[in-house]
Motif scaffolding. Structure first.
Motif, PDB file in Angstrom:
ATOM      1  N   LYS A  13       1.055  -1.049  -0.185  1.00  0.00           N
ATOM      2  CA  LYS A  13       0.372  -0.029  -0.111  1.00  0.00           C
ATOM      3  C   LYS A  13       0.968   1.462  -0.075  1.00  0.00           C
ATOM      4  CE  LYS A  13      -3.756   1.942   0.425  1.00  0.00           C
ATOM      5  NZ  LYS A  13      -4.352   2.509  -0.902  1.00  0.00           N
ATOM      6  N   LEU A  14       1.856   1.432   0.780  1.00  0.00           N
ATOM      7  CA  LEU A  14       3.334   2.839   0.779  1.00  0.00           C
ATOM      8  C   LEU A  14       3.903   2.541  -0.666  1.00  0.00           C
ATOM      9  CD1 LEU A  14       4.853   2.009   4.537  1.00  0.00           C
ATOM     10  CD2 LEU A  14       3.203   3.873   3.532  1.00  0.00           C
ATOM     11  N   GLU A  15       4.458   1.769  -1.336  1.00  0.00           N
ATOM     12  CA  GLU A  15       4.569   1.515  -2.490  1.00  0.00           C
ATOM     13  C   GLU A  15       3.707   2.348  -3.739  1.00  0.00           C
ATOM     14  OE1 GLU A  15       5.513  -2.349  -2.815  1.00  0.00           O
ATOM     15  OE2 GLU A  15       7.595  -2.195  -2.016  1.00  0.00           O
ATOM     16  N   LYS A  16       2.119   2.123  -3.117  1.00  0.00           N
ATOM     17  CA  LYS A  16       1.183   2.914  -3.967  1.00  0.00           C
ATOM     18  C   LYS A  16       0.787   4.137  -4.255  1.00  0.00           C
ATOM     19  CE  LYS A  16      -1.137  -1.665  -5.201  1.00  0.00           C
ATOM     20  NZ  LYS A  16      -2.167  -2.733  -5.106  1.00  0.00           N
ATOM     21  N   ILE A  17       1.202   3.925  -2.614  1.00  0.00           N
ATOM     22  CA  ILE A  17       0.944   5.941  -2.130  1.00  0.00           C
ATOM     23  C   ILE A  17       2.126   6.720  -3.217  1.00  0.00           C
ATOM     24  CG2 ILE A  17       0.551   6.861  -0.224  1.00  0.00           C
ATOM     25  CD1 ILE A  17      -0.782   5.413   0.722  1.00  0.00           C
ATOM     26  N   ILE A  18       3.151   5.468  -2.939  1.00  0.00           N
ATOM     27  CA  ILE A  18       4.546   6.698  -3.128  1.00  0.00           C
ATOM     28  C   ILE A  18       4.028   6.972  -4.751  1.00  0.00           C
ATOM     29  CG2 ILE A  18       6.980   6.497  -3.569  1.00  0.00           C
ATOM     30  CD1 ILE A  18       6.679   5.107  -0.701  1.00  0.00           C
ATOM     31  N   ALA A  19       4.359   5.400  -5.399  1.00  0.00           N
ATOM     32  CA  ALA A  19       3.847   6.524  -6.763  1.00  0.00           C
ATOM     33  C   ALA A  19       2.805   7.382  -6.961  1.00  0.00           C
ATOM     34  CB  ALA A  19       3.512   5.098  -7.371  1.00  0.00           C
ATOM     35  N   SER A  20       1.873   7.283  -6.799  1.00  0.00           N
ATOM     36  CA  SER A  20       0.649   8.021  -6.780  1.00  0.00           C
ATOM     37  C   SER A  20       1.498   9.343  -6.002  1.00  0.00           C
ATOM     38  CB  SER A  20      -0.441   7.678  -6.066  1.00  0.00           C
ATOM     39  OG  SER A  20      -1.114   6.833  -6.231  1.00  0.00           O
ATOM     40  N   ALA A  21       1.617   9.466  -5.402  1.00  0.00           N
ATOM     41  CA  ALA A  21       2.056  10.901  -4.571  1.00  0.00           C
ATOM     42  C   ALA A  21       2.977  11.834  -5.911  1.00  0.00           C
ATOM     43  CB  ALA A  21       3.221  10.985  -3.242  1.00  0.00           C
ATOM     44  N   HIS A  22       3.939  10.689  -6.527  1.00  0.00           N
ATOM     45  CA  HIS A  22       4.863  11.767  -7.902  1.00  0.00           C
ATOM     46  C   HIS A  22       3.993  11.875  -8.961  1.00  0.00           C
ATOM     47  CE1 HIS A  22       8.909   8.848  -5.345  1.00  0.00           C
ATOM     48  NE2 HIS A  22       8.869  10.122  -4.553  1.00  0.00           N
ATOM     49  N   PHE A  23       3.740  10.951  -9.095  1.00  0.00           N
ATOM     50  CA  PHE A  23       2.776  11.059 -10.507  1.00  0.00           C
ATOM     51  C   PHE A  23       2.183  12.484  -9.948  1.00  0.00           C
ATOM     52  CE2 PHE A  23      -1.005  11.380 -12.648  1.00  0.00           C
ATOM     53  CZ  PHE A  23      -1.209  11.269 -13.853  1.00  0.00           C
ATOM     54  N   TYR A  24       1.023  12.821  -8.395  1.00  0.00           N
ATOM     55  CA  TYR A  24       0.868  14.186  -8.683  1.00  0.00           C
ATOM     56  C   TYR A  24       1.405  15.322  -8.573  1.00  0.00           C
ATOM     57  CZ  TYR A  24      -2.875  17.587  -5.811  1.00  0.00           C
ATOM     58  OH  TYR A  24      -3.385  18.304  -5.905  1.00  0.00           O
ATOM     59  N   MET A  25       2.313  15.149  -7.654  1.00  0.00           N
ATOM     60  CA  MET A  25       3.428  16.337  -7.163  1.00  0.00           C
ATOM     61  C   MET A  25       4.439  16.506  -9.065  1.00  0.00           C
ATOM     62  SD  MET A  25       5.845  15.492  -3.892  1.00  0.00           S
ATOM     63  CE  MET A  25       6.128  14.172  -4.075  1.00  0.00           C
ATOM     64  N   ALA A  26       4.541  15.745 -10.007  1.00  0.00           N
ATOM     65  CA  ALA A  26       4.756  15.877 -11.732  1.00  0.00           C
ATOM     66  C   ALA A  26       4.244  16.597 -12.435  1.00  0.00           C
ATOM     67  CB  ALA A  26       5.190  14.018 -11.455  1.00  0.00           C
ATOM     68  N   ASN A  27       2.320  16.125 -11.967  1.00  0.00           N
ATOM     69  CA  ASN A  27       1.452  16.666 -12.535  1.00  0.00           C
ATOM     70  C   ASN A  27       0.737  18.256 -11.959  1.00  0.00           C
ATOM     71  OD1 ASN A  27       0.864  15.158 -14.810  1.00  0.00           O
ATOM     72  ND2 ASN A  27       1.235  13.732 -13.579  1.00  0.00           N
ATOM     73  N   CYS A  28       1.230  18.819 -10.764  1.00  0.00           N
ATOM     74  CA  CYS A  28       0.792  19.665 -10.026  1.00  0.00           C
ATOM     75  C   CYS A  28       1.400  21.479 -10.595  1.00  0.00           C
ATOM     76  CB  CYS A  28       1.169  19.480  -8.571  1.00  0.00           C
ATOM     77  SG  CYS A  28       0.280  20.713  -7.766  1.00  0.00           S
ATOM     78  N   SER A  29       1.108  22.214 -10.203  1.00  0.00           N
ATOM     79  CA  SER A  29       1.373  23.206 -11.122  1.00  0.00           C
ATOM     80  C   SER A  29       1.434  24.143 -10.204  1.00  0.00           C
ATOM     81  CB  SER A  29      -0.131  24.419 -11.451  1.00  0.00           C
ATOM     82  OG  SER A  29      -0.667  24.206 -10.201  1.00  0.00           O
ATOM     83  N   LYS A  30       1.878  23.504  -8.515  1.00  0.00           N
ATOM     84  CA  LYS A  30       2.191  24.285  -7.344  1.00  0.00           C
ATOM     85  C   LYS A  30       3.446  23.431  -6.947  1.00  0.00           C
ATOM     86  CE  LYS A  30       1.545  26.347  -3.101  1.00  0.00           C
ATOM     87  NZ  LYS A  30       2.668  26.443  -2.504  1.00  0.00           N
TER      88      LYS A  30
END
Length: 114
Positions: A72-89
């Motif tokens: 679950k942590l690995e999935k959260i980390i992957a999702s977090a990296h994706f979110y940050m890569a596509n976040c305008s801030k």
């Protein structure tokens, strides 16, 4: 009460808990393809928090936060990296956090990776 309803209730409790402590809720139930979902994305000052919510009504199977697996942590980390890569801030740092709810006992784990 169904698991889906319990999950929504837990997330609502967690959002309220975080907001009362000065967090700004940015998103919830953020899905990164089939690879994972982040329950709550919040920020405080210049830090972004990716929060897993675990809600239980009994300790029969242990404390809620104990249900956060390595997978679950690995999935959260992957999702977090994706979110940050596509976040305008941009943020100065990020943390993988958890809100553990056992009835009226709410525990915030600011950084589950440390």
């Amino acid at each position: 009460m169904s698991n889906k309803l319990k999950g929504k209730l837990g997330e609502n409790i967690a959002k309220s808990f975080l907001e009362k402590r000065g967090f700004k809720i940015l998103d919830s139930n953020f899905r990164y393809s089939r690879y994972g979902e982040i329950d709550i994305i919040a920020s405080k000052k210049d830090v972004i928090y990716f929060v897993e919510v675990k809600y239980r009504t009994t300790k029969t199977f242990g404390m809620p936060y104990e249900a956060i697996t390595k997978s679950k942590l690995e999935k959260i980390i992957a999702s977090a990296h994706f979110y940050m890569a596509n976040c305008s801030k941009s943020y100065s740092s990020y943390k993988i956090s958890a809100v553990s709810i056992l009835n009226d006992d709410i525990t915030f784990i600011e950084n589950v990776l440390s």
